[in-house]
Structures are given as structure tokens and as C-alpha cells.
Design a protein around this motif. Structure first.
Motif, PDB file in Angstrom:
ATOM      1  N   ARG A  63       0.859  -1.185   0.019  1.00 46.60           N
ATOM      2  CA  ARG A  63      -0.045   0.059  -0.031  1.00 46.60           C
ATOM      3  C   ARG A  63       0.796   1.100  -0.029  1.00 46.60           C
ATOM      4  O   ARG A  63       0.247   2.125  -0.230  1.00 46.60           O
ATOM      5  N   ARG A  64       2.172   1.114   0.120  1.00 45.21           N
ATOM      6  CA  ARG A  64       2.861   2.383   0.270  1.00 45.21           C
ATOM      7  C   ARG A  64       3.683   2.859  -0.965  1.00 45.21           C
ATOM      8  O   ARG A  64       3.679   1.714  -1.887  1.00 45.21           O
ATOM      9  N   PRO A  65       3.919   4.011  -1.170  1.00 47.74           N
ATOM     10  CA  PRO A  65       4.374   4.288  -2.637  1.00 47.74           C
ATOM     11  C   PRO A  65       5.713   3.736  -2.814  1.00 47.74           C
ATOM     12  O   PRO A  65       6.401   3.420  -1.702  1.00 47.74           O
ATOM     13  N   ILE A  66       5.952   3.488  -4.208  1.00 48.64           N
ATOM     14  CA  ILE A  66       7.403   2.989  -4.471  1.00 48.64           C
ATOM     15  C   ILE A  66       8.638   3.983  -3.791  1.00 48.64           C
ATOM     16  O   ILE A  66       8.695   5.147  -4.063  1.00 48.64           O
ATOM     17  N   PRO A  67       9.622   3.629  -3.046  1.00 48.32           N
ATOM     18  CA  PRO A  67      10.530   4.519  -2.490  1.00 48.32           C
ATOM     19  C   PRO A  67      11.449   5.040  -3.814  1.00 48.32           C
ATOM     20  O   PRO A  67      11.501   4.449  -4.935  1.00 48.32           O
ATOM     21  N   ARG A  68      11.742   6.382  -3.685  1.00 49.22           N
ATOM     22  CA  ARG A  68      12.412   7.043  -4.608  1.00 49.22           C
ATOM     23  C   ARG A  68      13.829   6.387  -5.045  1.00 49.22           C
ATOM     24  O   ARG A  68      13.928   6.270  -6.470  1.00 49.22           O
ATOM     25  N   ARG A  69      14.469   5.829  -4.350  1.00 52.01           N
ATOM     26  CA  ARG A  69      15.638   5.198  -4.816  1.00 52.01           C
ATOM     27  C   ARG A  69      15.363   3.788  -5.433  1.00 52.01           C
ATOM     28  O   ARG A  69      16.256   3.599  -6.246  1.00 52.01           O
ATOM     29  N   MET A  70      14.441   3.143  -4.998  1.00 53.13           N
ATOM     30  CA  MET A  70      14.104   2.208  -6.044  1.00 53.13           C
ATOM     31  C   MET A  70      13.416   2.208  -7.138  1.00 53.13           C
ATOM     32  O   MET A  70      14.029   1.720  -8.229  1.00 53.13           O
TER      33      MET A  70
END
Length: 289
Positions: free
Chosen positions: A217-224
């Protein structure tokens, strides 16, 4: 609960995203328009008229209007005959329509066999189903890039791209649903983008973003995300500096059974030898290796 259909997709979320995408764009997505054109070409080759037709579409209204056409879609249709519904529960009486055309919706239903059975029952004898959906290796480049990036950055992998049906399995499902003369085929469309972010924008424009029931449910991390973009470019960028996105369009064709339809011959009922037809000499197989 025993017998309950597994929830692969969040259909409520799909409806919300399709509606949002329809409100934000002016014209139908180019890929939906392309698929609709291909279905229209196939219909033009069928030498018969269909009095009452139903369009079941994630992008309603992409097919030419007919005198008795009903549009069923998760998205409110502009046509007066349109109705908001879900392909998993069709409001169609048994034997009530002559033609059902489905445009880019069946790949995201939880119970594809059940949806096909409902369509089969709704068709009158000798009625036709013509359906196009994403399948096969659709978005394989994106799937590979996200999986590798997530494994590297987060140390694990979560579901982010749809599980798409294989064309052979789709043909078997048509038979299982009771269609006569079932045919499933696949056409590959490769779209080339200046960068993967343009692909993401097109997927949002189509309402085809992640609706998997077991998604994080959480957004994709920026570094990923940054790593996924790098991997996409490293592995798939062409000589022209653009990256490809694969879309396999699986098309299903099936007829409601009718007594006048061609039927396969019984095994052993042939009246001519294949060798005679081909003008060759029949030779027995040698035994042994």
C-alpha cells in the motif's frame, strides 16, 4: 471460504482509476483506440449482421455506435444506452444478445472463466464473442526492471505488474465456457518511449496502474524507482536511445453453439487418404532406432 473466487485484483480500485483517467484525458488512449480498430477490422470480415450488440469496455465508446448497442463499463459511458457495471457480474439475460465485444477489460477480472460463462449464456444461438485483452509477455520489460530494483534496494520482491493470461490457456478457457469454434490468438505491439517515465504516464492515462489485491500500500521508494529506471535503460534501451514496452494483445473469438455450425468429423470417418490428396506415396515407418 471454500469455493470463493481468489481476489487477485482490487476491482473497486480499478473502477476508481479508470474513472479518474477518463476524466483527465480528452481522447481515448492510443492503445485502446488501436485495439478497437483491430476488433472492428475483424468484425468487418464476418459476413452477417448482429441485431443487438453489447460493448464491454474499460474505455467505453471506442467502437462505432450501432442501432441496438449497449455499453457496459466500469466508467460512465457517454452513450444514452450506457450503463456502469462490472464485467464480473453482467446484467444480461440469457440468450438476449447477438454480439459481445470486450475491449481491454478481461485481463483484470478475478474470475475469467466465470466472466466467459456469463457472456456465453447471454448470447443467442450463433451469437459471437470478440474480446481483446492484455496477455502473454505484456510489460515484461517493466516487470523485470521493477523486480531487480526491488530485490537490490529492499531485499525482496512484491507484486507490481499483472499476471497475464497465456494465449493457449485463453483458448482452453473458451472451450471450457462452452463456446463453439473457439479461437485465441496474440498480436504483439511494441511501443518505444523516450524514457520509462513516459510509459508510466501512458499507463496512468489508461487507468492500468497496479491494482493487485496483495500489492504493497505504500508508494515506491524514490531510490527504488530511480534504480528501476536505470535498469530499464541499461537492459532495454535501443540504438535510437528509446526504450521499448511490450504489449501482447490476446484476442478471443467464440460462437454460441448452433445446429448449423460446422462440426468436426468423427475419428475414422475420413473417406480419402491424406497421401492421395497430397499426391505422395505413403511409406510405413521403420521400426527401431
Amino acid at each position: 471460504m471454500a469455493g470463493q473466487t481468489p481476489q487477485i485484483f482490487d476491482r473497486t480500485l480499478r473502477r476508481r482509476r479508470l474513472v479518474r483517467a477518463a476524466r483527465q484525458r480528452g481522447e481515448p488512449p492510443f492503445l485502446a483506440a488501436e485495439v478497437a480498430d483491430r476488433l472492428a477490422d475483424r468484425l468487418s470480415e464476418v459476413t452477417r449482421d448482429f441485431a443487438r450488440t453489447v460493448e464491454i469496455s474499460a474505455v467505453p465508446g471506442v467502437l462505432p455506435a450501432g442501432p441496438e448497442r449497449i455499453v457496459l463499463s466500469p466508467v460512465p459511458a457517454s452513450a444514452a444506452s450506457g450503463a456502469v457495471t462490472d464485467a464480473e457480474v453482467l446484467p444480461l439475460a440469457e440468450g438476449s444478445v447477438d454480439l459481445i465485444v470486450s475491449v481491454l477489460d478481461l485481463h483484470a477480472v478475478n474470475d475469467l472463466p466465470g466472466a466467459l460463462v456469463q457472456m456465453r449464456r447471454a448470447l443467442r444461438p450463433d451469437g459471437l464473442l470478440l474480446a481483446a485483452m492484455f496477455g502473454g509477455e505484456t510489460l515484461t520489460e517493466l516487470r523485470q526492471s521493477l523486480m531487480q530494483a526491488e530485490a537490490e534496494v529492499l531485499g525482496g520482491v512484491s507484486p507490481r505488474v499483472f499476471p497475464f493470461v497465456d494465449v493457449r490457456d485463453a483458448g482452453a478457457l473458451l472451450q471450457r465456457a462452452g463456446f463453439a469454434l473457439p479461437v485465441a490468438d496474440s498480436e504483439r505491439v511494441t511501443v518505444r518511449y523516450a524514457n520509462p517515465l513516459r510509459l508510466f504516464a501512458d499507463l496512468r492515462d489508461m487507468g492500468e496502474t497496479n491494482i493487485l489485491h496483495d500489492r504493497l500500500r505504500r508508494p515506491i521508494p524514490r531510490r527504488m524507482l530511480a534504480r528501476a529506471l536505470d535498469i530499464y535503460a541499461e537492459r532495454f534501451e535501443g540504438d535510437d536511445g528509446r526504450v521499448p514496452a511490450t504489449f501482447d494483445i490476446v484476442t478471443l473469438t467464440g460462437w454460441a453453439p448452433h445446429e448449423n455450425q460446422p462440426k468436426p468429423l468423427r475419428p475414422g470417418s475420413a473417406t480419402h487418404r491424406l497421401a492421395d490428396v497430397l499426391g505422395t506415396v505413403e511409406r510405413p515407418l521403420k521400426s527401431g532406432g
